[in-house]
Scaffold this motif. Structure first.
Motif, PDB file in Angstrom:
ATOM      1  N   UNK A 124       1.120  -0.893  -0.347  1.00  0.00           N
ATOM      2  CA  UNK A 124       0.168   0.137   0.267  1.00  0.00           C
ATOM      3  C   UNK A 124       0.679   0.960  -0.526  1.00  0.00           C
ATOM      4  N   UNK A 125       1.153   1.683  -0.859  1.00  0.00           N
ATOM      5  CA  UNK A 125       2.446   2.940  -1.125  1.00  0.00           C
ATOM      6  C   UNK A 125       1.352   4.166  -0.888  1.00  0.00           C
ATOM      7  N   UNK A 126       2.394   4.843   0.183  1.00  0.00           N
ATOM      8  CA  UNK A 126       1.640   6.302  -0.516  1.00  0.00           C
ATOM      9  C   UNK A 126       2.830   7.597  -0.479  1.00  0.00           C
ATOM     10  N   UNK A 127       1.035   8.537  -1.651  1.00  0.00           N
ATOM     11  CA  UNK A 127       1.641   9.652  -1.836  1.00  0.00           C
ATOM     12  C   UNK A 127       1.059  10.851  -1.383  1.00  0.00           C
ATOM     13  N   UNK A 128       1.812  11.876  -0.882  1.00  0.00           N
ATOM     14  CA  UNK A 128       1.320  13.206  -0.980  1.00  0.00           C
ATOM     15  C   UNK A 128       2.116  14.563  -0.850  1.00  0.00           C
ATOM     16  N   UNK A 129       1.383  15.336  -0.832  1.00  0.00           N
ATOM     17  CA  UNK A 129       2.183  16.650  -0.777  1.00  0.00           C
ATOM     18  C   UNK A 129       1.891  17.605   0.533  1.00  0.00           C
ATOM     19  N   UNK A 130       3.556  17.869   0.663  1.00  0.00           N
ATOM     20  CA  UNK A 130       3.551  19.157   1.964  1.00  0.00           C
ATOM     21  C   UNK A 130       2.264  20.172   1.587  1.00  0.00           C
ATOM     22  N   UNK A 131       2.945  20.977   2.820  1.00  0.00           N
ATOM     23  CA  UNK A 131       1.908  22.197   3.055  1.00  0.00           C
ATOM     24  C   UNK A 131       2.588  23.260   2.027  1.00  0.00           C
ATOM     25  N   UNK A 132       4.120  23.315   2.199  1.00  0.00           N
ATOM     26  CA  UNK A 132       4.258  24.531   1.323  1.00  0.00           C
ATOM     27  C   UNK A 132       4.693  24.475  -0.386  1.00  0.00           C
ATOM     28  N   UNK A 133       4.173  22.514  -0.386  1.00  0.00           N
ATOM     29  CA  UNK A 133       4.336  22.023  -2.070  1.00  0.00           C
ATOM     30  C   UNK A 133       2.624  22.594  -2.229  1.00  0.00           C
TER      31      UNK A 133
END
Length: 250
Positions: A124-133
């Motif tokens: 189960x591979x997670x991806x996601x951006x930071x608030x700054x991104x």
């Protein structure tokens, strides 16, 4: 071409001792909706006990991370083979708390995915951006880059799941707008199909980030949202069952 099978997965993170197994039993003993996969990922100390407790039931048990190597001088780490021997069927990889807190790169995540496949675990591979991104308008670039770099080609022949977790939403009580979630999931689907063809079309894309019974139904109703990776709300059976029920009502 088969449609993705929805999944609701609970990530207990660093919570739970033996007493918490009662919550898992309550979930497994409930009238779960047909056509929805349900999984619980407890701390490594509980994987074997939860697997024995829920053996033969409808709830899958998973790990929260694994080392790329099968064995070695890696104090404190757990291999994919160890998780499989303990009864795990899947493993969360590339969670934002691992990427941010432990400096895990896409290359490291891809190596861990390869390890999971070696041990016959579903990644189960997670991806996601930071608030700054996100504030910099880079969300789609960051997320699709992570999909391309974190998921090795070998996945095309094996079951796998992707989870979109905006880093800034995890544990904050905040969630992106429904439009934002829909946009990112559509971009992930497009990238998966480009990379894996039919396998990318049938892969469930979960949403993770402050999912609760109160917001689950509207999130799970969005196109390309094929379930949820649930944090805090998975620790209590009543809350987790509410989210599972929302998935069954799609």
């Amino acid at each position: 071409m088969s449609a993705p099978v929805p999944m609701i997965a609970g990530n207990w993170k660093m919570h739970g001792t033996a007493a918490a197994l009662a919550e898992a039993q309550q979930v497994a003993g409930a009238d779960l909706p047909a056509g929805v996969r349900v999984a619980l990922c407890p701390p490594a100390t509980l994987v074997e006990r939860m697997s024995r407790t829920l053996q033969g039931g409808p709830v899958l048990v998973g790990g929260q991370d694994c080392h790329p190597e099968p064995q070695g001088a890696h104090t404190g780490d757990v291999s994919a083979e160890m998780l499989a021997e303990a009864g795990a069927k899947l493993v969360i990889l590339g969670h934002s708390e691992r990427r941010a807190g432990y400096g895990e790169s896409d290359e490291v995540v891809a190596a861990k995915v390869a390890a999971a496949l070696r041990a016959a675990l579903e990644p189960v591979v997670c991806v996601g951006e930071t608030l700054a991104e996100r504030e910099g308008g880079k969300t789609l670039d960051v997320v699709t880059w992570q999909v391309r770099r974190s998921l090795p080609e070998a996945l095309s022949a094996r079951p796998f799941t992707v989870a979109y977790e905006p880093v800034w939403a995890i544990g904050s009580g905040l969630t992106p707008s429904l439009g934002d979630i829909e946009e990112v999931h559509a971009a992930i689907r497009e990238t998966l199909v480009e990379k894996f063809g039919e396998a990318g079309a049938r892969t469930a894309i979960l949403y993770g980030g402050s999912v609760k019974p109160a917001n689950a139904r509207e999130i799970l109703a969005l196109p390309e949202v094929g379930g949820a990776l649930v944090g805090g709300a998975s620790l209590k059976a009543s809350d987790f069952l509410g989210i599972i029920g929302a998935a069954g009502a799609r």
